[in-house]
Design a protein around this motif. Structure first.
Motif, PDB file in Angstrom:
ATOM      1  N   GLN A  26       0.671  -1.320  -0.001  1.00  0.00           N
ATOM      2  CA  GLN A  26       0.033  -0.026   0.132  1.00  0.00           C
ATOM      3  C   GLN A  26       1.078   1.186   0.079  1.00  0.00           C
ATOM      4  O   GLN A  26       0.679   2.349  -0.502  1.00  0.00           O
ATOM      5  CB  GLN A  26      -1.103  -0.113   1.235  1.00  0.00           C
ATOM      6  N   PRO A  27       2.062   1.194   0.863  1.00  0.00           N
ATOM      7  CA  PRO A  27       2.722   2.371   0.811  1.00  0.00           C
ATOM      8  C   PRO A  27       3.336   2.685  -0.687  1.00  0.00           C
ATOM      9  O   PRO A  27       3.641   3.763  -1.044  1.00  0.00           O
ATOM     10  CB  PRO A  27       3.946   2.265   1.827  1.00  0.00           C
ATOM     11  N   PHE A  28       3.766   1.810  -1.371  1.00  0.00           N
ATOM     12  CA  PHE A  28       4.128   1.605  -2.967  1.00  0.00           C
ATOM     13  C   PHE A  28       3.202   2.318  -3.681  1.00  0.00           C
ATOM     14  O   PHE A  28       3.550   2.856  -4.653  1.00  0.00           O
ATOM     15  CB  PHE A  28       4.500   0.343  -3.376  1.00  0.00           C
ATOM     16  N   TRP A  29       1.935   1.820  -3.539  1.00  0.00           N
ATOM     17  CA  TRP A  29       0.818   2.281  -4.359  1.00  0.00           C
ATOM     18  C   TRP A  29       0.676   3.724  -3.918  1.00  0.00           C
ATOM     19  O   TRP A  29       0.571   4.577  -5.181  1.00  0.00           O
ATOM     20  CB  TRP A  29      -0.455   1.485  -4.263  1.00  0.00           C
ATOM     21  N   GLN A  30       0.767   4.234  -2.970  1.00  0.00           N
ATOM     22  CA  GLN A  30       0.595   5.633  -2.480  1.00  0.00           C
ATOM     23  C   GLN A  30       1.767   6.376  -3.054  1.00  0.00           C
ATOM     24  O   GLN A  30       1.566   7.513  -3.659  1.00  0.00           O
ATOM     25  CB  GLN A  30       0.418   5.835  -0.924  1.00  0.00           C
ATOM     26  N   GLU A  31       2.907   5.819  -2.875  1.00  0.00           N
ATOM     27  CA  GLU A  31       3.931   6.851  -3.670  1.00  0.00           C
ATOM     28  C   GLU A  31       3.993   6.748  -5.067  1.00  0.00           C
ATOM     29  O   GLU A  31       4.417   7.907  -5.659  1.00  0.00           O
ATOM     30  CB  GLU A  31       5.333   5.900  -3.261  1.00  0.00           C
ATOM     31  N   ALA A  32       3.623   5.784  -5.855  1.00  0.00           N
ATOM     32  CA  ALA A  32       3.390   5.636  -7.203  1.00  0.00           C
ATOM     33  C   ALA A  32       2.728   6.713  -7.422  1.00  0.00           C
ATOM     34  O   ALA A  32       2.657   7.254  -8.736  1.00  0.00           O
ATOM     35  CB  ALA A  32       3.219   4.508  -7.742  1.00  0.00           C
ATOM     36  N   GLN A  33       1.381   6.756  -7.006  1.00  0.00           N
ATOM     37  CA  GLN A  33       0.294   7.699  -7.530  1.00  0.00           C
ATOM     38  C   GLN A  33       0.653   8.993  -7.277  1.00  0.00           C
ATOM     39  O   GLN A  33       0.563   9.904  -8.082  1.00  0.00           O
ATOM     40  CB  GLN A  33      -1.076   7.476  -6.467  1.00  0.00           C
ATOM     41  N   LEU A  34       1.292   9.364  -6.284  1.00  0.00           N
ATOM     42  CA  LEU A  34       1.732  10.928  -5.828  1.00  0.00           C
ATOM     43  C   LEU A  34       2.619  11.249  -6.941  1.00  0.00           C
ATOM     44  O   LEU A  34       2.853  12.091  -7.433  1.00  0.00           O
ATOM     45  CB  LEU A  34       2.255  10.834  -4.468  1.00  0.00           C
ATOM     46  N   GLU A  35       3.704  10.361  -7.219  1.00  0.00           N
ATOM     47  CA  GLU A  35       4.631  10.487  -8.194  1.00  0.00           C
ATOM     48  C   GLU A  35       4.315  10.770  -9.747  1.00  0.00           C
ATOM     49  O   GLU A  35       4.507  11.619 -10.411  1.00  0.00           O
ATOM     50  CB  GLU A  35       5.710   9.392  -8.182  1.00  0.00           C
ATOM     51  N   ILE A  36       3.598   9.727  -9.992  1.00  0.00           N
ATOM     52  CA  ILE A  36       2.938   9.898 -11.427  1.00  0.00           C
ATOM     53  C   ILE A  36       2.162  10.871 -11.680  1.00  0.00           C
ATOM     54  O   ILE A  36       2.079  11.589 -12.847  1.00  0.00           O
ATOM     55  CB  ILE A  36       2.363   8.401 -11.871  1.00  0.00           C
ATOM     56  N   PHE A  37       1.037  11.120 -10.764  1.00  0.00           N
ATOM     57  CA  PHE A  37       0.121  12.109 -11.092  1.00  0.00           C
ATOM     58  C   PHE A  37       0.928  13.597 -11.137  1.00  0.00           C
ATOM     59  O   PHE A  37       0.274  14.573 -11.582  1.00  0.00           O
ATOM     60  CB  PHE A  37      -0.867  12.263 -10.135  1.00  0.00           C
ATOM     61  N   ALA A  38       1.871  13.589 -10.111  1.00  0.00           N
ATOM     62  CA  ALA A  38       2.527  14.951 -10.284  1.00  0.00           C
ATOM     63  C   ALA A  38       3.206  15.355 -11.549  1.00  0.00           C
ATOM     64  O   ALA A  38       3.444  16.287 -11.801  1.00  0.00           O
ATOM     65  CB  ALA A  38       3.679  14.983  -9.054  1.00  0.00           C
ATOM     66  N   GLN A  39       3.675  14.181 -12.105  1.00  0.00           N
ATOM     67  CA  GLN A  39       4.370  14.171 -13.373  1.00  0.00           C
ATOM     68  C   GLN A  39       3.502  14.680 -14.355  1.00  0.00           C
ATOM     69  O   GLN A  39       3.765  15.507 -15.301  1.00  0.00           O
ATOM     70  CB  GLN A  39       5.060  12.912 -13.836  1.00  0.00           C
ATOM     71  N   ILE A  40       2.138  14.665 -14.545  1.00  0.00           N
ATOM     72  CA  ILE A  40       1.270  15.046 -15.461  1.00  0.00           C
ATOM     73  C   ILE A  40       0.600  16.368 -15.099  1.00  0.00           C
ATOM     74  O   ILE A  40      -0.466  16.756 -15.291  1.00  0.00           O
ATOM     75  CB  ILE A  40       0.218  14.091 -15.827  1.00  0.00           C
ATOM     76  N   GLY A  41       0.896  16.909 -13.736  1.00  0.00           N
ATOM     77  CA  GLY A  41       0.333  17.996 -13.313  1.00  0.00           C
ATOM     78  C   GLY A  41      -1.091  17.913 -12.606  1.00  0.00           C
ATOM     79  O   GLY A  41      -1.691  18.890 -12.432  1.00  0.00           O
ATOM     80  N   VAL A  42      -1.152  16.801 -12.042  1.00  0.00           N
ATOM     81  CA  VAL A  42      -2.636  16.457 -11.225  1.00  0.00           C
ATOM     82  C   VAL A  42      -2.087  16.451  -9.852  1.00  0.00           C
ATOM     83  O   VAL A  42      -1.313  15.599  -9.336  1.00  0.00           O
ATOM     84  CB  VAL A  42      -2.967  15.286 -11.587  1.00  0.00           C
ATOM     85  N   ALA A  43      -2.625  17.355  -8.867  1.00  0.00           N
ATOM     86  CA  ALA A  43      -2.449  17.422  -7.617  1.00  0.00           C
ATOM     87  C   ALA A  43      -3.313  16.483  -6.754  1.00  0.00           C
ATOM     88  O   ALA A  43      -4.374  16.516  -6.802  1.00  0.00           O
ATOM     89  CB  ALA A  43      -2.341  18.833  -7.087  1.00  0.00           C
ATOM     90  N   ILE A  44      -2.601  15.551  -6.069  1.00  0.00           N
ATOM     91  CA  ILE A  44      -3.544  14.520  -5.136  1.00  0.00           C
ATOM     92  C   ILE A  44      -2.677  14.622  -3.850  1.00  0.00           C
ATOM     93  O   ILE A  44      -1.525  14.868  -3.556  1.00  0.00           O
ATOM     94  CB  ILE A  44      -3.641  13.300  -5.468  1.00  0.00           C
ATOM     95  N   THR A  45      -3.366  14.215  -2.563  1.00  0.00           N
ATOM     96  CA  THR A  45      -2.748  14.243  -1.560  1.00  0.00           C
ATOM     97  C   THR A  45      -2.612  12.697  -1.060  1.00  0.00           C
ATOM     98  O   THR A  45      -3.188  11.616  -1.499  1.00  0.00           O
ATOM     99  CB  THR A  45      -3.481  15.026  -0.336  1.00  0.00           C
ATOM    100  N   ARG A  46      -1.844  12.534   0.066  1.00  0.00           N
ATOM    101  CA  ARG A  46      -1.642  11.101   0.620  1.00  0.00           C
ATOM    102  C   ARG A  46      -2.883  10.509   0.986  1.00  0.00           C
ATOM    103  O   ARG A  46      -3.282   9.231   0.655  1.00  0.00           O
ATOM    104  CB  ARG A  46      -0.553  11.106   1.453  1.00  0.00           C
ATOM    105  N   GLN A  47      -3.707  11.389   1.503  1.00  0.00           N
ATOM    106  CA  GLN A  47      -5.064  11.046   2.022  1.00  0.00           C
ATOM    107  C   GLN A  47      -5.885  10.467   0.956  1.00  0.00           C
ATOM    108  O   GLN A  47      -6.569   9.509   1.188  1.00  0.00           O
ATOM    109  CB  GLN A  47      -5.817  12.391   2.914  1.00  0.00           C
ATOM    110  N   ASP A  48      -5.764  11.148  -0.249  1.00  0.00           N
ATOM    111  CA  ASP A  48      -6.729  10.749  -1.313  1.00  0.00           C
ATOM    112  C   ASP A  48      -6.024   9.373  -1.762  1.00  0.00           C
ATOM    113  O   ASP A  48      -6.973   8.419  -2.009  1.00  0.00           O
ATOM    114  CB  ASP A  48      -6.309  11.705  -2.588  1.00  0.00           C
TER     115      ASP A  48
END
Length: 226
Positions: A26-48
């Motif tokens: 689960q921490p890896f899924w969280q990290e991957a989402q935060l990294e990849i969405f940031a790369q395309i300019g989409v802001a999400i939070t860890r709580q998301d």
């Protein structure tokens, strides 16, 4: 004697969820989402990322797209990037959950057939089996990534039971998330839930047949009492 007791209780198989149950991904899924969405300019939070625990990656990406549409890459590409990053992290860290091998051993000694049923793509499932050296452990391996319905729909669990040739009510599902627990209950399986510590006191887990703090706590006596 244990196997005979389980036969009387009609339990013939155990189906393991993967993410959060077999591996601490689960921490890896969280990290991957935060990294990849940031790369395309989409802001999400860890709580998301926490709020979508148990959801399929394509559903997570679709939810984000509906909230903040982007045009730079396809949603399919975003899904692939996230999964590829999770695979990298799993291969690097090999994060088996405490008690996994013991729990598998308990089920094997009880004579249960074993299956793995995950919402993750087969590429990640195979990478996890490789990383944890679990080749030959499961008689059936089922991915829900391409199914029409994802958890909490029971389809992936029903497919796992079919692959084992065992009726769902004679199968035990081991889960960590409430979404996965709902899927297993909808399939009319026996259920054991092992949520992460931060969520363990959530009242909705009461629908499970048993709730355990760790895979270390799975025992032959517990299986026989289900």
């Amino acid at each position: 004697m244990v196997a005979a007791r389980l036969q009387r209780m009609m339990i013939e198989a155990a189906v393991f969820d993967m993410d959060g149950l077999m591996i601490d991904s689960q921490p890896f899924w969280q990290e991957a989402q935060l990294e990849i969405f940031a790369q395309i300019g989409v802001a999400i939070t860890r709580q998301d990322t926490i709020d979508t625990t148990g959801m399929r990656v394509d559903e997570i990406v679709q939810r984000c797209y509906e909230q903040t549409p982007w045009e730079s890459v396809s949603r399919e590409d975003v899904c692939s990037r996230i999964v590829d990053r999770v695979i990298e992290l799993v291969q690097t860290h090999k994060p088996a959950m405490p008690g996994l091998n013991q729990a598998i051993g308990v089920c094997q000694q009880a004579g249960l057939k074993l299956a793995l049923a995950s919402s993750s793509p087969m590429t990640l499932i195979q990478a996890t089996i490789d990383a944890l050296d679990l080749h030959g452990v499961f008689q059936a391996i089922v991915s829900g990534a391409e199914l029409r319905y994802s958890k909490p729909h029971p389809e992936v669990y029903l497919n796992a039971c079919d692959a084992l040739g065992v009726q769902p009510f004679r199968c035990l599902a081991l889960e960590d998330s409430f979404i996965g627990l709902l899927a297993a209950k909808a399939a009319q399986m026996k259920t054991i839930v092992i949520p992460e510590a931060a969520a363990a006191d959530q009242k909705h887990f009461v629908i499970a047949d048993r709730q355990l703090p760790s895979l270390h706590d799975l025992s032959a006596d517990l299986l026989g009492a289900l």
